[in-house]
Design a protein around this motif. Structure first.
Motif, mmCIF file in Angstrom:
data_model
loop_
_atom_site.group_PDB
_atom_site.id
_atom_site.type_symbol
_atom_site.label_atom_id
_atom_site.label_comp_id
_atom_site.label_asym_id
_atom_site.label_seq_id
_atom_site.Cartn_x
_atom_site.Cartn_y
_atom_site.Cartn_z
ATOM 1 N N VAL A 203 0.848 -1.192 0.000
ATOM 2 C CA VAL A 203 0.000 0.000 0.000
ATOM 3 C C VAL A 203 0.885 1.243 0.000
ATOM 4 N N LEU A 204 1.947 1.215 0.785
ATOM 5 C CA LEU A 204 2.868 2.347 0.855
ATOM 6 C C LEU A 204 3.511 2.626 -0.498
ATOM 7 N N GLN A 205 3.963 1.592 -1.204
ATOM 8 C CA GLN A 205 4.595 1.788 -2.511
ATOM 9 C C GLN A 205 3.603 2.360 -3.521
ATOM 10 N N HIS A 206 2.387 1.849 -3.537
ATOM 11 C CA HIS A 206 1.370 2.396 -4.453
ATOM 12 C C HIS A 206 1.163 3.885 -4.183
ATOM 13 N N THR A 207 1.041 4.249 -2.907
ATOM 14 C CA THR A 207 0.816 5.657 -2.568
ATOM 15 C C THR A 207 2.012 6.512 -2.957
ATOM 16 N N VAL B 209 9.396 12.692 -3.185
ATOM 17 C CA VAL B 209 8.541 12.272 -2.081
ATOM 18 C C VAL B 209 9.450 11.717 -0.998
ATOM 19 N N VAL B 210 9.153 12.071 0.250
ATOM 20 C CA VAL B 210 9.888 11.532 1.394
ATOM 21 C C VAL B 210 8.869 10.867 2.311
ATOM 22 N N VAL B 211 9.185 9.664 2.758
ATOM 23 C CA VAL B 211 8.333 8.987 3.728
ATOM 24 C C VAL B 211 8.877 9.289 5.124
ATOM 25 N N ALA B 212 8.034 9.877 5.966
ATOM 26 C CA ALA B 212 8.389 10.180 7.358
ATOM 27 C C ALA B 212 7.871 9.016 8.188
ATOM 28 N N LEU B 213 8.769 8.106 8.560
ATOM 29 C CA LEU B 213 8.316 6.848 9.135
ATOM 30 C C LEU B 213 8.766 6.638 10.569
ATOM 31 N N ASP B 214 8.221 5.568 11.174
ATOM 32 C CA ASP B 214 8.465 5.332 12.598
ATOM 33 C C ASP B 214 8.983 3.934 12.904
ATOM 34 N N PRO C 44 11.698 0.550 11.470
ATOM 35 C CA PRO C 44 12.690 0.056 10.500
ATOM 36 C C PRO C 44 12.096 -0.843 9.417
ATOM 37 N N ARG C 45 10.990 -1.523 9.703
ATOM 38 C CA ARG C 45 10.361 -2.360 8.669
ATOM 39 C C ARG C 45 9.799 -1.502 7.540
ATOM 40 N N LEU C 46 9.313 -0.324 7.886
ATOM 41 C CA LEU C 46 8.855 0.596 6.842
ATOM 42 C C LEU C 46 10.040 1.127 6.044
ATOM 43 N N ALA C 47 11.148 1.398 6.722
ATOM 44 C CA ALA C 47 12.355 1.856 6.022
ATOM 45 C C ALA C 47 12.817 0.794 5.026
ATOM 46 N N ASP C 48 12.798 -0.468 5.441
ATOM 47 C CA ASP C 48 13.180 -1.559 4.534
ATOM 48 C C ASP C 48 12.267 -1.602 3.319
ATOM 49 N N GLU C 49 10.982 -1.410 3.547
ATOM 50 C CA GLU C 49 10.020 -1.430 2.439
ATOM 51 C C GLU C 49 10.297 -0.286 1.464
ATOM 52 N N VAL C 50 10.506 0.922 1.994
ATOM 53 C CA VAL C 50 10.770 2.080 1.130
ATOM 54 C C VAL C 50 12.058 1.867 0.335
ATOM 55 N N GLU C 51 13.072 1.344 0.976
ATOM 56 C CA GLU C 51 14.330 1.059 0.266
ATOM 57 C C GLU C 51 14.128 0.011 -0.823
ATOM 58 N N SER C 52 13.241 -0.945 -0.610
ATOM 59 C CA SER C 52 13.022 -2.016 -1.595
ATOM 60 C C SER C 52 12.500 -1.490 -2.921
#
Length: 183
Positions: A30-34, A48-53, A55-63
């Motif tokens: 869902v995050l990647q689609h958005t 676009v910058v993801v302001a996250l909370d 590390p699993r979200l950071a891994d997803e954004v890096e992927s």
């Protein structure tokens, strides 16, 4: 063009659907689609910058090759996360807050709220909304209400048609986008 930065505040914990940002839809989170949709905005010149909370979200954004900034645990809301990231970009004039769980977002909606704030030099904020057309939505605490020209809140404005319905009310449902001028 005015310097603009789109920020997706992302929180892994969710009370209604745990880890919803990592849920896959058509092979992508869902995050990647958005993120990809926000990148199609005409105002995504700063990216676009993801302001996250988490590390699993950071891994997803890096992927998927996206950019992210880890926000402190003191950031209790998406607005707090946007403010934290905005403080790191003093050269940016407009910050666009796009909720990270909006995979079907129309990039034109981002463009519209950006144009609205640019057209009114006295405006400090712009947001998108849609009319609330039924009482269930009106009293749903999960739907952010916008009372035109008054304030933004999650409690409804009392209907003004005398029948106790949403018809005729000034209530608008927030659409998950807000634009802030950095002044």
């Amino acid at each position: 063009m005015t310097a603009t930065q789109i920020i997706l505040p992302a929180r892994l914990a969710s009370s209604r659907l745990p880890e919803k940002l990592l849920q896959k839809v058509a092979g992508k989170s869902v995050l990647q689609h958005t993120y990809e949709t926000a990148m199609r905005s005409r105002f995504a010149s700063g990216g676009v910058v993801v302001a996250l909370d988490d590390p699993r979200l950071a891994d997803e954004v890096e992927s998927f090759g996206g950019r992210w900034i880890m926000t402190p645990t003191e950031c209790a809301s998406g607005t707090d996360r946007v403010a934290f990231v905005a403080a790191q970009f003093p050269e940016i004039e407009i910050f666009v807050n796009v909720q990270s769980d909006e995979p079907e977002l129309d990039p034109g909606a981002i463009d519209a709220v950006c144009r609205a704030i640019l057209q009114d030099p006295s405006a400090d904020m712009s947001t998108a909304g849609t009319a609330i057309r039924n009482a269930d939505s009106l009293f749903d605490p999960g739907i952010v209400k916008i009372v035109m020209a008054d304030f933004v809140d999650q409690t409804p404005d009392p209907p003004n048609d005398g029948a106790g319905t949403a018809a005729g009310s000034k209530n608008r449902a927030g659409k998950g986008r807000a634009v802030y001028f950095s002044r």
